[in-house]
Design an enzyme around this catalytic site. Structure first.
Site, PDB file in Angstrom:
ATOM      1  N   HIS A   1       0.613  -0.974   0.074  1.00 57.06           N
ATOM      2  CA  HIS A   1      -0.161   0.098  -0.109  1.00 57.06           C
ATOM      3  C   HIS A   1       0.695   0.975  -0.090  1.00 57.06           C
ATOM      4  O   HIS A   1       2.265   1.440   0.553  1.00 57.06           O
ATOM      5  CB  HIS A   1      -0.849   0.343   1.447  1.00 57.06           C
ATOM      6  CG  HIS A   1      -2.172  -0.933   0.888  1.00 57.06           C
ATOM      7  ND1 HIS A   1      -2.299  -1.636   2.838  1.00 57.06           N
ATOM      8  CD2 HIS A   1      -3.007  -1.128   0.003  1.00 57.06           C
ATOM      9  CE1 HIS A   1      -3.234  -2.028   2.042  1.00 57.06           C
ATOM     10  NE2 HIS A   1      -3.735  -2.280   0.681  1.00 57.06           N
TER      11      HIS A   1
ATOM     12  N   CYS B   1      -3.118   0.691   9.600  1.00 63.66           N
ATOM     13  CA  CYS B   1      -4.241  -0.114   8.876  1.00 63.66           C
ATOM     14  C   CYS B   1      -5.187  -0.877   9.996  1.00 63.66           C
ATOM     15  O   CYS B   1      -6.632  -1.511   9.497  1.00 63.66           O
ATOM     16  CB  CYS B   1      -3.487  -1.301   8.526  1.00 63.66           C
ATOM     17  SG  CYS B   1      -2.554  -2.632   8.830  1.00 63.66           S
TER      18      CYS B   1
HETATM   19  C1  CIR Z   1      -3.598  -7.562   3.754  1.00 61.52           C
HETATM   20  O1  CIR Z   1      -2.935  -7.798   2.354  1.00 61.52           O
HETATM   21  O2  CIR Z   1      -4.729  -6.463   3.325  1.00 61.52           O
HETATM   22  C2  CIR Z   1      -3.279  -7.765   5.002  1.00 61.52           C
HETATM   23  N1  CIR Z   1      -2.662  -8.972   5.169  1.00 61.52           N
HETATM   24  C3  CIR Z   1      -2.653  -6.597   5.354  1.00 61.52           C
HETATM   25  C4  CIR Z   1      -3.348  -5.030   4.824  1.00 61.52           C
HETATM   26  C5  CIR Z   1      -2.496  -3.847   5.381  1.00 61.52           C
HETATM   27  N2  CIR Z   1      -3.129  -2.778   5.506  1.00 61.52           N
HETATM   28  C6  CIR Z   1      -2.810  -1.784   5.539  1.00 61.52           C
HETATM   29  O3  CIR Z   1      -1.523  -1.490   5.542  1.00 61.52           O
HETATM   30  N3  CIR Z   1      -3.840  -0.530   5.532  1.00 61.52           N
END
Ligand code: CIR
Length: 265
Positions: free
Chosen positions: A170, A257
């Site tokens: 991201h 996140c």
């Molecule tokens: C994913 O790959 O969507 C999750 N394992 C990790 C999401 C992390 N989200 C973020 O940094 N906003």
């Protein structure tokens, strides 16, 4: 005249209890499954730190069918003026948005839904003092980013579409806002010139994952495994709260996140 609220000021937060299925969470590189108990402990400390920073944290129940649902930042975007239900780019995460929509309706008078069929993840959105940056990535495509610009305009926010370095999950995996005029960034992202006039502090080489820190009111939450970044931020005058992220990092997550943050006026 209404007073402008600093973008680092928050009083309201949504989080979600990690599901047992977090052990099957998405990851780019397999470093082993995270331990459920470990993630729960890290999440608890995270919520406690956000409360200590002065926020009311609503912790939603776990969603066992969605291994990555603890990462509430991705299916929605929130502001004082209203919320936007997004469309996550990962197929296994798409339905998380449907669970977030009724929750947002309880907290916001204005809830918009990303129109069209494009994708946008909240992890690709960085709010600065004067605009909202939308990073194109494997999770956010041009159609989603452009549709999001329309929603942001409706809420009174200017926006800009930018790119995320190749191979980075991201946009915000590589940066975070430290203050109205300052970002914390990896060298690779800063080198793209994306931050313009903003002051940029670079995370030391080898601590790239520390760039996903989280400024909330008077403190900056930073992964405890990044001592050189912590030292740099303390030297720069920030009040740092180190938090364990060993387990959630195994599923590519950092500190922003696991929450949706806003200032409820
Ligand atoms: C994913 O790959 O969507 C999750 N394992 C990790 C999401 C992390 N989200 C973020 O940094 N906003």
């Amino acid at each position: 005249m209404t007073q402008k609220i600093p973008v680092t000021r928050f009083n309201s937060i949504l989080a979600r209890t990690p599901s047992r299925s977090i052990t099957a969470g998405l990851r780019a590189v397999d470093m082993g499954d995270p331990s459920y108990e470990g993630v729960i402990a890290e999440h608890r400390a995270y919520v406690t730190a956000l409360e200590a920073a002065g926020c009311t944290v609503t912790v939603l129940p776990a969603l066992e069918d969605f291994p990555d649902s603890v990462f509430v930042e991705d299916p929605a975007l929130v502001f004082t003026e209203g919320a936007i239900v997004l469309r996550p780019g990962a197929p296994t995460r798409r339905h998380e948005a449907g669970f977030m929509a009724p929750v947002l309706a309880e907290h916001f008078e204005m809830v918009l839904h990303l129109p069209g069929t494009g994708f946008a993840d909240g992890g690709d959105i960085l709010r600065t003092a004067d605009k909202v940056m939308i990073g194109l990535s494997a999770r956010t495509n041009a159609e989603g980013a452009e549709a999001l610009q329309g929603c942001l305009k409706a809420l009174g926010h200017a926006s800009e579409i930018v790119t995320t370095p190749k191979g980075v999950l991201h946009f915000k995996s590589d940066c975070s806002l430290l203050a109205e005029d300052t970002v914390l960034s990896t060298a690779r992202l800063a080198a793209s010139g994306v931050f313009g006039d903003l002051r940029t502090l670079l995370v030391p080489e080898g601590e790239e994952e520390a760039a996903n820190a989280l400024r909330v009111n008077d403190v900056v939450l930073v992964g405890a495994d990044f001592p050189r970044t912590i030292e740099m931020l303390m030297q720069a005058g920030y009040a740092v709260v180190p938090l364990a992220t060993q387990e959630i990092r195994k599923v590519d997550a950092g500190l922003s996140c696991m929450s949706l943050r806003w200032f409820a006026a």
